[in-house]
Scaffold this motif. Structure first.
Motif, PDB file in Angstrom:
ATOM      1  N   ALA A 266      -7.422  -5.732  -0.813  1.00  0.00           N
ATOM      2  CA  ALA A 266      -6.290  -5.768  -1.742  1.00  0.00           C
ATOM      3  C   ALA A 266      -5.326  -4.620  -1.454  1.00  0.00           C
ATOM      4  O   ALA A 266      -4.099  -4.807  -1.476  1.00  0.00           O
ATOM      5  CB  ALA A 266      -6.790  -5.703  -3.181  1.00  0.00           C
ATOM      6  N   CYS A 267      -5.876  -3.424  -1.169  1.00  0.00           N
ATOM      7  CA  CYS A 267      -5.032  -2.272  -0.831  1.00  0.00           C
ATOM      8  C   CYS A 267      -4.177  -2.575   0.394  1.00  0.00           C
ATOM      9  O   CYS A 267      -2.968  -2.308   0.423  1.00  0.00           O
ATOM     10  CB  CYS A 267      -5.895  -1.035  -0.548  1.00  0.00           C
ATOM     11  SG  CYS A 267      -6.631  -0.263  -2.008  1.00  0.00           S
ATOM     12  N   ILE A 268      -4.806  -3.123   1.412  1.00  0.00           N
ATOM     13  CA  ILE A 268      -4.102  -3.406   2.658  1.00  0.00           C
ATOM     14  C   ILE A 268      -3.080  -4.525   2.460  1.00  0.00           C
ATOM     15  O   ILE A 268      -1.939  -4.443   2.938  1.00  0.00           O
ATOM     16  CB  ILE A 268      -5.106  -3.774   3.762  1.00  0.00           C
ATOM     17  CG1 ILE A 268      -5.991  -2.566   4.083  1.00  0.00           C
ATOM     18  CG2 ILE A 268      -4.382  -4.250   5.009  1.00  0.00           C
ATOM     19  CD1 ILE A 268      -7.116  -2.860   5.047  1.00  0.00           C
ATOM     20  N   ILE A 269      -3.468  -5.574   1.737  1.00  0.00           N
ATOM     21  CA  ILE A 269      -2.563  -6.709   1.543  1.00  0.00           C
ATOM     22  C   ILE A 269      -1.319  -6.288   0.767  1.00  0.00           C
ATOM     23  O   ILE A 269      -0.190  -6.657   1.124  1.00  0.00           O
ATOM     24  CB  ILE A 269      -3.298  -7.853   0.825  1.00  0.00           C
ATOM     25  CG1 ILE A 269      -4.325  -8.496   1.763  1.00  0.00           C
ATOM     26  CG2 ILE A 269      -2.309  -8.912   0.328  1.00  0.00           C
ATOM     27  CD1 ILE A 269      -5.237  -9.493   1.093  1.00  0.00           C
ATOM     28  N   VAL A 270      -1.501  -5.506  -0.294  1.00  0.00           N
ATOM     29  CA  VAL A 270      -0.351  -5.055  -1.088  1.00  0.00           C
ATOM     30  C   VAL A 270       0.611  -4.264  -0.212  1.00  0.00           C
ATOM     31  O   VAL A 270       1.831  -4.508  -0.210  1.00  0.00           O
ATOM     32  CB  VAL A 270      -0.820  -4.209  -2.289  1.00  0.00           C
ATOM     33  CG1 VAL A 270       0.355  -3.471  -2.917  1.00  0.00           C
ATOM     34  CG2 VAL A 270      -1.494  -5.090  -3.331  1.00  0.00           C
TER      35      VAL A 270
END
Length: 419
Positions: A266-270
């Motif tokens: 989620a951190c990377i996707i955001v």
């Protein structure tokens, strides 16, 4: 067919799009997922994780400048990308088969060598195809495709790591490396002007004929004060930035092992979703001036470091990654353009990229190593605040010392002063 059309063939540019998309999951190996894998699956200490994470940066430091020199000299630039992709695949599989400190450090070293090759090779291929006039927007497009690939890769990695096995993330990177090799081989070698790709040509003269190729001495490059200032600023930026996301990953994995891979994804996707429009925007806006755009990227980093100390709530930590998307999106585009500006007509574009990336690698590797020990002794908040302080120094250095490098903006400033 005109020379200009030969320099911007649609087929090769589409293949360059695919290369940047697939390479997104290959350039840094398994990246922050390695910290989660080692801590959650094998109970490594933060100090040993820091050593493993820094091994890649140390290998990059050793290989970066020679890699840039090879990219300048070698006409078959596509082959370098294929070799680098193979090194990443071998390293990822090796870490699965033997997750011991010696093996992981060795595998990270292989991936570090590959990381030294990718940026100058891609930039050289791009410049050799499109030339200077279209470089800013094309670099923005490269980065947009790269970030889109990161979104897809992160979604797959998080799903595989959570529902299948953490080791599956390593296999995913190896498979994507093969796809990257196929994509780069679909770029026609004849579409890449080898002299332009190393900045041995600085454009066109008044009659529209290309100037003769020129190769500057290394001493001339080293004596350019602007290159030194930019290198120092980049070192400080990456010293502050490199350890932030792995540190977030360790904090997420600390007591939350079952959901750490999904939160990290989620951190990377955001961040990557934000980087897609930011990269395109930065490439367009930087056409008029590099420094104002770059300053924004520098200013965001210390704010991000401080915000990480406010809460350990996973949703909060993920939301802070919006700032990472803005800062990294700007840096990935404008840094290449600044180096192209500083080396125009010297024939040392990729060597200079390699030398600056060597300095950046020093900052990144020391970041992971230092932060690992800071966290072990004083906790996560101390680590984040240390990185935020270093980011503030980077901002001040670039703001106060670095001049504008865009010739168009310099001409406008000169006319304004004369007027």
């Amino acid at each position: 067919m005109s020379k200009n059309s030969l320099r911007s063939p649609k087929k090769s540019l589409r293949s360059l799009d695919r290369l940047n998309f697939f390479l997104a999951d290959v350039r840094d190996g398994v990246g922050p997922y390695l910290a989660i894998y080692l801590q959650a699956s094998h109970k490594w200490s933060p100090a040993n994780i820091g050593i493993a994470m820094s091994a890649m940066g140390i290998a990059t430091v050793i290989a970066q400048t020679p890699a840039g020199a090879v990219v300048d000299r070698l006409r078959q630039k596509r082959l370098l990308v294929v070799v680098a992709a193979a090194l990443v695949a071998v390293g990822c599989i090796g870490m699965i088969l033997s997750p011991t400190l010696p093996t992981v450090v060795s595998a990270q070293a292989l991936i570090g060598v590959a990381a030294a090759i990718f940026p100058p090779a891609i930039a050289a291929i791009t410049l050799g195809i499109v030339g200077y006039n279209k470089l800013d927007r094309r670099i923005g497009r490269n980065e947009a495709f790269n970030h889109a690939g990161n979104v897809a890769a992160a979604a797959l990695a998080g799903t595989i790591g959570h529902f299948v096995a953490r080791e599956g993330i390593f296999v995913l990177v190896a498979v994507t490396a093969i796809a990257s090799a196929i994509a780069v081989l679909q770029i026609r070698n004849r579409d890449i002007d080898p002299d332009l790709a190393r900045a041995a040509k600085d454009g066109q003269d008044g009659e529209g004929q290309e100037k003769r190729s020129h190769i500057s001495g290394i001493g001339q490059i080293l004596s350019d004060r602007r290159i030194l200032i930019f290198a120092v600023s980049a070192v400080l930026f990456h010293f502050a930035n490199a350890a932030m996301l792995p540190l977030v990953g360790q904090r997420l994995a600390d007591g939350k092992a079952t959901g750490a891979s999904l939160y990290m994804s989620a951190c990377i996707i955001v961040a990557q979703l934000v980087m897609i429009p930011v990269s395109t925007w930065a490439g367009s806006l930087a056409h008029a001036g590099r420094k104002p755009v770059f300053l924004l990227g520098f200013a965001i980093l210390p704010i991000r470091g401080v915000l990480y100390t406010f809460s350990d709530n996973p949703f909060f930590l993920v939301s802070v990654q919006i700032l990472d998307g803005i800062g990294a999106g700007i840096f990935g585009v404008v840094s290449v353009l600044i180096v192209a500006d500083l080396t125009k007509g010297t024939g040392r574009f990729n060597l200079t990229q390699g030398a600056i990336s060597t300095a950046v690698g020093i900052g990144a590797s020391l970041s992971n190593l230092l932060t690992g020990f800071v966290v072990q002794e004083a906790g996560y908040n101390a680590g984040f605040l240390t990185l935020a302080a270093i980011a503030s120094v980077a901002l001040a250095c670039f703001w106060l010392l670095m001049p504008e490098t865009n010739s168009l903006q310099q001409e406008r400033m000169g006319r304004s002063l004369v007027g």
